[in-house]
Design a protein around this motif. Structure first.
Motif: not given
Length: 301
Positions: A10, A14-15, A17-19, A23-24, A27, A57, A72
């Protein structure tokens, strides 16, 4: 899979998905450093690098890209399963408006009202009882309950309960005076109690079937009504022969105030169906009612 394994997967998803980690982490409700350590644990356990990261990044490695492609849809299925479980736990609530015939209301739905309320106290059941065929969408109803033959073809129909049956009945006093009909055709020589359709004012033609032979009889007699319960009383009092749903005359048949006639000509047929528009999402109170009605039917079978 261990719980820690799922948490690591998970975190990885999340990393991506949130870039990034910040941010991950927000979340997921954890610190960025803890999230970074979780990803390192996953990569060490798998023995492969999933993300290339710099201070600014993160980017998927080829191994990471391949794993994410399979991860996914699996995550989506898990989320959907959890959401469904939560929805089932929560009590449905709100107004459920049904348009139903009088027979369905009295002999099918009425016995369900109290137990349904006990199981779903937050649902208000609003029954509109009428014989007239109505547009349930234009009338603001969630669904209707009628016999299958009355349903529009663009509706979703759900069978509720078992088969139903019409019965031809008369009182012992009437039969003592006028004799018993042996065939549907004999009804033309008898005093029959007529029912008028509220929809168009026409008289109901009594329907019969035996060994593949079907007949519709236009009867005549001393009374015409649009309220079936009047026919029950009139038949008990000896006014003539009535043709009614079995549920309407069950008490009279049980105590001998009414006697059955032409039973071979009145076989059971498909009973009541709940119907609703095919292109409308089903409200949760309606889903709850359908499941409840089916459960009651199975228990009564």
């Amino acid at each position: 899979m261990r719980g820690s394994d799922f948490a690591e997967l998970r975190a990885f998803a999340a990393i991506v998905e949130h870039g990034g980690f910040a941010r991950a982490a927000a979340h997921l409700g954890m610190s960025a450093s803890a999230l970074s350590q979780t990803l390192r644990n996953l990569e060490e356990r798998l023995g492969v690098r999933l993300l290339n990261r710099t201070t600014r990044s993160v980017a998927l490695t080829e191994a990471g890209r391949q794993m994410l492609a399979r991860l996914t849809p699996a995550m989506a299925e898990i989320d959907a399963a959890v959401a469904q479980a939560v929805e089932q736990r929560q009590n449905p609530s709100g107004l459920l408006r049904l348009n139903v015939t009088r027979v369905a209301a009295l002999h099918f739905l009425a016995p369900l009202i109290a137990p349904f309320h006990h199981q779903y106290p937050d649902i208000t059941l609003d029954l509109n009882v009428e014989e007239r065929l109505v547009d349930i969408v234009a009338g603001g109803f969630d669904a209707g309950v009628r016999l299958h033959e009355k349903l529009a073809k663009d509706m979703v129909a759900v069978k509720l309960g078992g088969e139903v049956r019409m019965r031809v009945v008369a009182s012992p006093a009437y039969l003592a005076r006028h004799g018993r009909p042996s065939t549907p055709g004999d009804l033309h020589r008898h005093r029959c109690l007529n029912y008028r359709w509220p929809t168009n004012g026409s008289l109901y033609r009594w329907e019969f079937e035996c060994d593949g032979e079907k007949q519709e009889i236009a009867v005549e007699g001393p009374v015409i009504v649009d309220e079936p319960e009047v026919l029950v009383r009139a038949a008990m009092d000896g006014a003539g022969i009535a043709y009614l749903f079995e549920q309407q005359v069950a008490a009279g048949l049980a105590d001998g105030r009414l006697l059955p006639l032409l039973d071979a000509w009145t076989p059971p047929f498909p009973g009541f169906y709940l119907y609703y528009p095919a292109n409308r999402q089903m409200p949760r109170p309606l889903r709850a009612f359908i499941d409840f009605a089916r459960q009651q039917a199975e228990q009564g079978a």
